[in-house]
Design a protein around this motif. Sequence first.
Motif, PDB file in Angstrom:
ATOM      1  N   ALA A  32       0.836  -1.213   0.000  1.00 21.39           N
ATOM      2  CA  ALA A  32       0.000   0.000   0.000  1.00 21.39           C
ATOM      3  C   ALA A  32       0.865   1.255   0.000  1.00 21.39           C
ATOM      4  O   ALA A  32       0.590   2.217  -0.730  1.00 21.39           O
ATOM      5  CB  ALA A  32      -0.911  -0.014   1.218  1.00 21.39           C
ATOM      6  N   ALA A  33       1.946   1.238   0.820  1.00 24.19           N
ATOM      7  CA  ALA A  33       2.833   2.409   0.880  1.00 24.19           C
ATOM      8  C   ALA A  33       3.559   2.607  -0.444  1.00 24.19           C
ATOM      9  O   ALA A  33       3.716   3.743  -0.926  1.00 24.19           O
ATOM     10  CB  ALA A  33       3.837   2.236   2.014  1.00 24.19           C
ATOM     11  N   ALA A  34       3.997   1.506  -1.051  1.00 26.69           N
ATOM     12  CA  ALA A  34       4.697   1.597  -2.330  1.00 26.69           C
ATOM     13  C   ALA A  34       3.779   2.144  -3.408  1.00 26.69           C
ATOM     14  O   ALA A  34       4.164   3.010  -4.203  1.00 26.69           O
ATOM     15  CB  ALA A  34       5.231   0.225  -2.726  1.00 26.69           C
ATOM     16  N   SER A  35       2.539   1.639  -3.431  1.00 26.58           N
ATOM     17  CA  SER A  35       1.576   2.099  -4.424  1.00 26.58           C
ATOM     18  C   SER A  35       1.289   3.591  -4.264  1.00 26.58           C
ATOM     19  O   SER A  35       1.213   4.332  -5.254  1.00 26.58           O
ATOM     20  CB  SER A  35       0.290   1.292  -4.296  1.00 26.58           C
ATOM     21  OG  SER A  35      -0.655   1.709  -5.247  1.00 26.58           O
ATOM     22  N   ALA A  36       1.183   4.033  -3.009  1.00 23.80           N
ATOM     23  CA  ALA A  36       0.922   5.456  -2.747  1.00 23.80           C
ATOM     24  C   ALA A  36       2.085   6.328  -3.224  1.00 23.80           C
ATOM     25  O   ALA A  36       1.893   7.421  -3.769  1.00 23.80           O
ATOM     26  CB  ALA A  36       0.668   5.665  -1.256  1.00 23.80           C
ATOM     27  N   ARG A  37       3.317   5.835  -3.026  1.00 19.13           N
ATOM     28  CA  ARG A  37       4.491   6.608  -3.442  1.00 19.13           C
ATOM     29  C   ARG A  37       4.560   6.731  -4.969  1.00 19.13           C
ATOM     30  O   ARG A  37       4.872   7.803  -5.504  1.00 19.13           O
ATOM     31  CB  ARG A  37       5.774   5.952  -2.915  1.00 19.13           C
ATOM     32  CG  ARG A  37       6.047   6.231  -1.437  1.00 19.13           C
ATOM     33  CD  ARG A  37       7.277   5.502  -0.943  1.00 19.13           C
ATOM     34  NE  ARG A  37       7.621   5.872   0.422  1.00 19.13           N
ATOM     35  CZ  ARG A  37       8.423   6.877   0.755  1.00 19.13           C
ATOM     36  NH1 ARG A  37       8.972   7.633  -0.197  1.00 19.13           N
ATOM     37  NH2 ARG A  37       8.678   7.166   2.020  1.00 19.13           N
ATOM     38  N   ILE A  38       4.253   5.646  -5.683  1.00 16.33           N
ATOM     39  CA  ILE A  38       4.272   5.705  -7.146  1.00 16.33           C
ATOM     40  C   ILE A  38       3.175   6.648  -7.650  1.00 16.33           C
ATOM     41  O   ILE A  38       3.400   7.443  -8.576  1.00 16.33           O
ATOM     42  CB  ILE A  38       4.097   4.301  -7.751  1.00 16.33           C
ATOM     43  CG1 ILE A  38       5.279   3.402  -7.386  1.00 16.33           C
ATOM     44  CG2 ILE A  38       3.939   4.386  -9.268  1.00 16.33           C
ATOM     45  CD1 ILE A  38       6.617   3.855  -7.947  1.00 16.33           C
ATOM     46  N   LYS A  39       1.995   6.587  -7.035  1.00 20.19           N
ATOM     47  CA  LYS A  39       0.921   7.498  -7.435  1.00 20.19           C
ATOM     48  C   LYS A  39       1.307   8.944  -7.183  1.00 20.19           C
ATOM     49  O   LYS A  39       0.977   9.837  -7.978  1.00 20.19           O
ATOM     50  CB  LYS A  39      -0.376   7.155  -6.686  1.00 20.19           C
ATOM     51  CG  LYS A  39      -1.043   5.868  -7.177  1.00 20.19           C
ATOM     52  CD  LYS A  39      -2.275   5.531  -6.370  1.00 20.19           C
ATOM     53  CE  LYS A  39      -2.931   4.238  -6.862  1.00 20.19           C
ATOM     54  NZ  LYS A  39      -4.081   3.849  -6.030  1.00 20.19           N
ATOM     55  N   ALA A  40       2.027   9.205  -6.083  1.00  8.22           N
ATOM     56  CA  ALA A  40       2.474  10.562  -5.782  1.00  8.22           C
ATOM     57  C   ALA A  40       3.485  11.043  -6.833  1.00  8.22           C
ATOM     58  O   ALA A  40       3.473  12.217  -7.231  1.00  8.22           O
ATOM     59  CB  ALA A  40       3.097  10.608  -4.390  1.00  8.22           C
ATOM     60  N   LEU A  41       4.373  10.138  -7.287  1.00  5.98           N
ATOM     61  CA  LEU A  41       5.316  10.490  -8.355  1.00  5.98           C
ATOM     62  C   LEU A  41       4.565  10.876  -9.618  1.00  5.98           C
ATOM     63  O   LEU A  41       4.881  11.879 -10.276  1.00  5.98           O
ATOM     64  CB  LEU A  41       6.238   9.305  -8.666  1.00  5.98           C
ATOM     65  CG  LEU A  41       7.460   9.059  -7.783  1.00  5.98           C
ATOM     66  CD1 LEU A  41       8.212   7.831  -8.291  1.00  5.98           C
ATOM     67  CD2 LEU A  41       8.376  10.268  -7.790  1.00  5.98           C
ATOM     68  N   GLU A  42       3.550  10.083  -9.969  1.00  9.84           N
ATOM     69  CA  GLU A  42       2.784  10.364 -11.170  1.00  9.84           C
ATOM     70  C   GLU A  42       2.009  11.667 -11.037  1.00  9.84           C
ATOM     71  O   GLU A  42       1.875  12.419 -12.011  1.00  9.84           O
ATOM     72  CB  GLU A  42       1.844   9.186 -11.470  1.00  9.84           C
ATOM     73  CG  GLU A  42       2.596   7.921 -11.889  1.00  9.84           C
ATOM     74  CD  GLU A  42       1.683   6.730 -12.111  1.00  9.84           C
ATOM     75  OE1 GLU A  42       1.877   6.029 -13.112  1.00  9.84           O
ATOM     76  OE2 GLU A  42       0.797   6.510 -11.275  1.00  9.84           O
ATOM     77  N   ALA A  43       1.553  11.957  -9.833  1.00  8.29           N
ATOM     78  CA  ALA A  43       0.836  13.219  -9.607  1.00  8.29           C
ATOM     79  C   ALA A  43       1.783  14.403  -9.793  1.00  8.29           C
ATOM     80  O   ALA A  43       1.403  15.436 -10.362  1.00  8.29           O
ATOM     81  CB  ALA A  43       0.226  13.227  -8.205  1.00  8.29           C
ATOM     82  N   GLN A  44       3.038  14.251  -9.315  1.00 12.10           N
ATOM     83  CA  GLN A  44       4.017  15.332  -9.471  1.00 12.10           C
ATOM     84  C   GLN A  44       4.344  15.577 -10.943  1.00 12.10           C
ATOM     85  O   GLN A  44       4.462  16.718 -11.377  1.00 12.10           O
ATOM     86  CB  GLN A  44       5.316  14.988  -8.734  1.00 12.10           C
ATOM     87  CG  GLN A  44       5.305  15.300  -7.257  1.00 12.10           C
ATOM     88  CD  GLN A  44       6.725  15.481  -6.750  1.00 12.10           C
ATOM     89  OE1 GLN A  44       7.393  16.456  -7.087  1.00 12.10           O
ATOM     90  NE2 GLN A  44       7.181  14.533  -5.951  1.00 12.10           N
ATOM     91  N   THR A  45       4.528  14.496 -11.694  1.00 13.26           N
ATOM     92  CA  THR A  45       4.898  14.666 -13.100  1.00 13.26           C
ATOM     93  C   THR A  45       3.694  15.008 -13.972  1.00 13.26           C
ATOM     94  O   THR A  45       3.854  15.575 -15.060  1.00 13.26           O
ATOM     95  CB  THR A  45       5.541  13.369 -13.653  1.00 13.26           C
ATOM     96  OG1 THR A  45       4.599  12.297 -13.560  1.00 13.26           O
ATOM     97  CG2 THR A  45       6.797  13.006 -12.863  1.00 13.26           C
ATOM     98  N   GLY A  46       2.517  14.642 -13.492  1.00  8.08           N
ATOM     99  CA  GLY A  46       1.323  14.862 -14.298  1.00  8.08           C
ATOM    100  C   GLY A  46       1.213  13.908 -15.460  1.00  8.08           C
ATOM    101  O   GLY A  46       0.476  14.164 -16.423  1.00  8.08           O
ATOM    102  N   LEU A  47       1.952  12.771 -15.366  1.00  4.95           N
ATOM    103  CA  LEU A  47       1.980  11.803 -16.464  1.00  4.95           C
ATOM    104  C   LEU A  47       1.897  10.391 -15.903  1.00  4.95           C
ATOM    105  O   LEU A  47       2.373  10.121 -14.802  1.00  4.95           O
ATOM    106  CB  LEU A  47       3.287  11.938 -17.261  1.00  4.95           C
ATOM    107  CG  LEU A  47       3.514  13.252 -18.007  1.00  4.95           C
ATOM    108  CD1 LEU A  47       4.969  13.379 -18.419  1.00  4.95           C
ATOM    109  CD2 LEU A  47       2.599  13.317 -19.247  1.00  4.95           C
ATOM    110  N   PRO A  48       1.317   9.452 -16.656  1.00  2.00           N
ATOM    111  CA  PRO A  48       1.345   8.048 -16.216  1.00  2.00           C
ATOM    112  C   PRO A  48       2.742   7.481 -16.425  1.00  2.00           C
ATOM    113  O   PRO A  48       3.315   7.606 -17.501  1.00  2.00           O
ATOM    114  CB  PRO A  48       0.330   7.370 -17.141  1.00  2.00           C
ATOM    115  CG  PRO A  48       0.356   8.201 -18.392  1.00  2.00           C
ATOM    116  CD  PRO A  48       0.609   9.618 -17.948  1.00  2.00           C
ATOM    117  N   LEU A  49       3.320   6.875 -15.394  1.00  2.00           N
ATOM    118  CA  LEU A  49       4.667   6.318 -15.484  1.00  2.00           C
ATOM    119  C   LEU A  49       4.654   4.805 -15.636  1.00  2.00           C
ATOM    120  O   LEU A  49       5.551   4.237 -16.263  1.00  2.00           O
ATOM    121  CB  LEU A  49       5.492   6.709 -14.246  1.00  2.00           C
ATOM    122  CG  LEU A  49       5.649   8.209 -13.989  1.00  2.00           C
ATOM    123  CD1 LEU A  49       6.442   8.447 -12.712  1.00  2.00           C
ATOM    124  CD2 LEU A  49       6.324   8.894 -15.177  1.00  2.00           C
TER     125      LEU A  49
END
Length: 302
Positions: A32-49
């Motif tokens: 859950a923590a890992a998934s949240a961190r990846i989603k936060a990265l995508e939110a920062q970039t504004g792009l799907p990674l």
Amino acid sequence: MHFDLTDLRLFVHAADEGSLTRAAARQHLSLAAASARIKALEAQTGLPLLYREARGVRLAPPGEAFLHHARGVLRQVEQLRADLQEYGGGLRGHVRVFANTTAVTDFLPEILPAFLAAHPRVNVDLQEKPNADIARGVLDGRADVGIVAGAVDTLGLEAIHFSTDRLVLAASASHPFAALPRIAFADTLQEDHVGLQAGSTLQTFLSQVTERLGKPLKLRIQLSSFDAMCRMIGAGVGVGIVPESAARRHQDTSRLALVELADAWSVRERHVLVRDRGRLPGYAEALIEALLAHYRDGAAAH
């Protein structure tokens, strides 16, 4: 954008593993923590990674670019950590040098002992690389200084000329080629050749030349140094293409005949590559100056 190193490592693990679950385990995080961190990265970039799929994850096109830069950042962080540990032990400088085969095996062993003696608190990390990799390494910061020869794409780097290198054909004194003043490389291909090990800059270059000629290079033996090559050539094992400076050093002891090559590529200008010479640390500039002085003094002696 502000990126956390843990997030960058997690992303790299996810790309390597193709699984967020395994990436989380490697980073000692819950899924859950890992998934949240990846989603936060995508939110920062504004792009799907990453594309989430039933069997794991795979990189989206923006994720490919993100992965490239994430690896670069993490590599630099590791280099920083290693350098700082050495400074903590009393080191005051660390120069990373990418160089071609001739530099690593022929002339840097003459130059570096005096440089290191004059700079006892400086380390030199010297790595042999193909010419193209040398320029890329300097450009992306993996090397402070690059040493190349011949026609090389310098990728916009600052190139400092320091000498001219000439490749020659070396043959035993009793070989029929020994009587020739000049020969084209293509006319040597019917003979057995003595070469450097696979992956060396010179051998890679000669392989490219023979590929363009459409003729194979008949390698009888491949060795790790010009010294070993010259001894084998002198013993009659085959002929070989070597830098003139190395061949002349071994000419008498190995009973070599040196024949000029008619090919334009046999004359190769040598350059030091740096990103910005004016911003180099003093000890890196001192190494470049030691290299330039070596060839200035050599020219003056002649």
